[in-house]
Scaffold this active site. Structure first.
Site, mmCIF file in Angstrom:
data_model
loop_
_atom_site.group_PDB
_atom_site.id
_atom_site.type_symbol
_atom_site.label_atom_id
_atom_site.label_comp_id
_atom_site.label_asym_id
_atom_site.label_seq_id
_atom_site.Cartn_x
_atom_site.Cartn_y
_atom_site.Cartn_z
ATOM 1 C CG ASP A 250 -2.105 -0.925 1.071
ATOM 2 O OD1 ASP A 250 -2.829 -0.781 0.072
ATOM 3 O OD2 ASP A 250 -2.306 -1.795 1.945
ATOM 4 C CD GLU B 296 -5.183 11.401 1.910
ATOM 5 O OE1 GLU B 296 -5.535 12.528 1.577
ATOM 6 O OE2 GLU B 296 -5.898 10.401 1.747
ATOM 7 C CG ASP B 297 -3.794 6.400 4.103
ATOM 8 O OD1 ASP B 297 -4.679 7.222 4.385
ATOM 9 O OD2 ASP B 297 -3.920 5.534 3.227
ATOM 10 N NE ARG C 122 -1.048 1.804 4.075
ATOM 11 C CZ ARG C 122 -1.640 2.870 3.542
ATOM 12 N NH1 ARG C 122 -2.943 3.012 3.657
ATOM 13 N NH2 ARG C 122 -0.935 3.790 2.907
ATOM 14 N NE ARG D 166 -7.258 0.319 7.837
ATOM 15 C CZ ARG D 166 -6.843 0.351 6.572
ATOM 16 N NH1 ARG D 166 -6.075 1.342 6.151
ATOM 17 N NH2 ARG D 166 -7.185 -0.612 5.743
ATOM 18 C CG HIS E 131 -9.277 6.505 5.119
ATOM 19 N ND1 HIS E 131 -8.552 5.982 4.073
ATOM 20 C CD2 HIS E 131 -8.662 6.073 6.251
ATOM 21 C CE1 HIS E 131 -7.548 5.257 4.547
ATOM 22 N NE2 HIS E 131 -7.591 5.289 5.861
ATOM 23 C CB CYS F 17 -5.064 7.886 -0.786
ATOM 24 S SG CYS F 17 -5.793 7.103 -2.191
HETATM 25 C C1 CIR Z 1 -5.641 0.569 2.722
HETATM 26 O O1 CIR Z 1 -6.645 -0.096 2.975
HETATM 27 O O2 CIR Z 1 -4.945 1.057 3.597
HETATM 28 C C2 CIR Z 1 -5.271 0.767 1.263
HETATM 29 N N1 CIR Z 1 -5.542 -0.434 0.539
HETATM 30 C C3 CIR Z 1 -6.030 1.931 0.673
HETATM 31 C C4 CIR Z 1 -5.688 3.226 1.336
HETATM 32 C C5 CIR Z 1 -6.332 4.387 0.670
HETATM 33 N N2 CIR Z 1 -5.991 5.567 1.358
HETATM 34 C C6 CIR Z 1 -6.727 6.666 1.358
HETATM 35 O O3 CIR Z 1 -7.794 6.703 0.781
HETATM 36 N N3 CIR Z 1 -6.283 7.693 2.055
#
Ligand code: CIR
Length: 254
Positions: free
Chosen positions: A60, A65-66, A85, A130, A160, A247
């Site tokens: 990922d 962004e995360d 992650r 999350r 999110h 993201c």
């Molecule tokens: C996740 O589930 O963490 C990733 N497969 C997708 C994250 C997408 N992030 C976002 O929209 N900020």
């Protein structure tokens, strides 16, 4: 100068975290072509794009962004909710440190950057699978000295907060009202996604135009009717990993 930080699509993206979607095969080369198109859209909006190298073992890692919240005067490196992650954060922290002071969340709380929506000096923070209460509290402690307040927001039915709502204008939000209550955002006007496009609320607004997934044509028409200029990008393959447009980058104003 406007700087965007991105990261190449990992060859292991097929092993991504999934919460609301079934696992389907992801074509890595197609995802990479779409990602390059997304970066080209950022460049058209005046961003210089710095693409971090691929992380072959971190499925990922393209979703930068995360792992951080970038503000005008500092960046906070988050502690993502999915343990797998967390190793994504260190390299993003190093890149951001070239541009602005970086503080790193210590835990035990968790935050995904996808849950953080900035409107001026307010950070709306989704309580999601999350991002937890302890994470929101730690974030508020990091941000209070810089004059930002953190406002917790309930989200339901999506990954999110920014799956449910994003900013598309000075006072405009694009909202999926089934997932978040539009009335929670003081002083903002809600534009609702088209009813048959539930996934369409994630747009990346630069201040002039919004990058938005090309597939969501009816929602795009709603944005354009409201005078918002839209840059459609094809991200169908990235969407299979539950990713959208915010993201895949972190935006830094230098
Ligand atoms: C996740 O589930 O963490 C990733 N497969 C997708 C994250 C997408 N992030 C976002 O929209 N900020």
């Amino acid at each position: 100068m406007k700087q965007a930080l991105t990261r190449a699509v990992s060859r292991s993206i097929g092993g991504c975290q999934l919460t609301h979607l079934p696992r389907t095969e992801i074509d890595v080369e197609r995802a990479r072509r779409q990602h390059a198109g997304y970066e080209a859209a950022l460049e058209r909006l005046g961003y210089r794009v710095l693409r971090l190298p691929e992380e072959p073992e971190l499925p990922d890692a393209v979703f930068v962004e995360d792992v951080a919240l970038v503000l005008d005067e500092l960046a906070i490196v988050t502690r993502p909710g999915a343990e797998a992650r967390r190793p994504e954060a260190a390299s993003v922290a190093r890149a951001l440190a070239e541009w602005l002071p970086v503080q790193t969340m210590a835990g035990p709380g968790t935050i995904d950057g996808g849950d953080l929506l900035r409107i001026d000096r307010t950070i709306y923070a989704g309580r999601s699978s999350r991002s937890d209460e302890a994470g929101l509290e730690e974030l508020a402690r990091h941000l209070a000295p810089a004059g930002y307040r953190v406002v917790p927001v309930e989200v339901r039915g999506c990954l999110h907060l920014k799956s449910a709502v994003t900013r598309v204008g000075p006072r405009e939000l694009l909202v999926q009202p089934e997932w978040v209550d539009p009335a929670l955002f003081e002083g903002m006007r809600a534009i609702e996604v088209a009813p048959d496009e539930p996934q369409a609320a994630n747009a990346l607004w630069s201040g002039e135009a919004a990058i938005h997934p090309a597939a969501h044509v009816a929602t795009r028409a709603r944005l354009e009717e409201r005078g918002i200029s839209v840059l459609p990008v094809e991200i169908s393959e990235i969407a299979l990993a539950e990713g959208a447009v915010t993201c895949c980058s972190l935006l830094v104003q230098l």
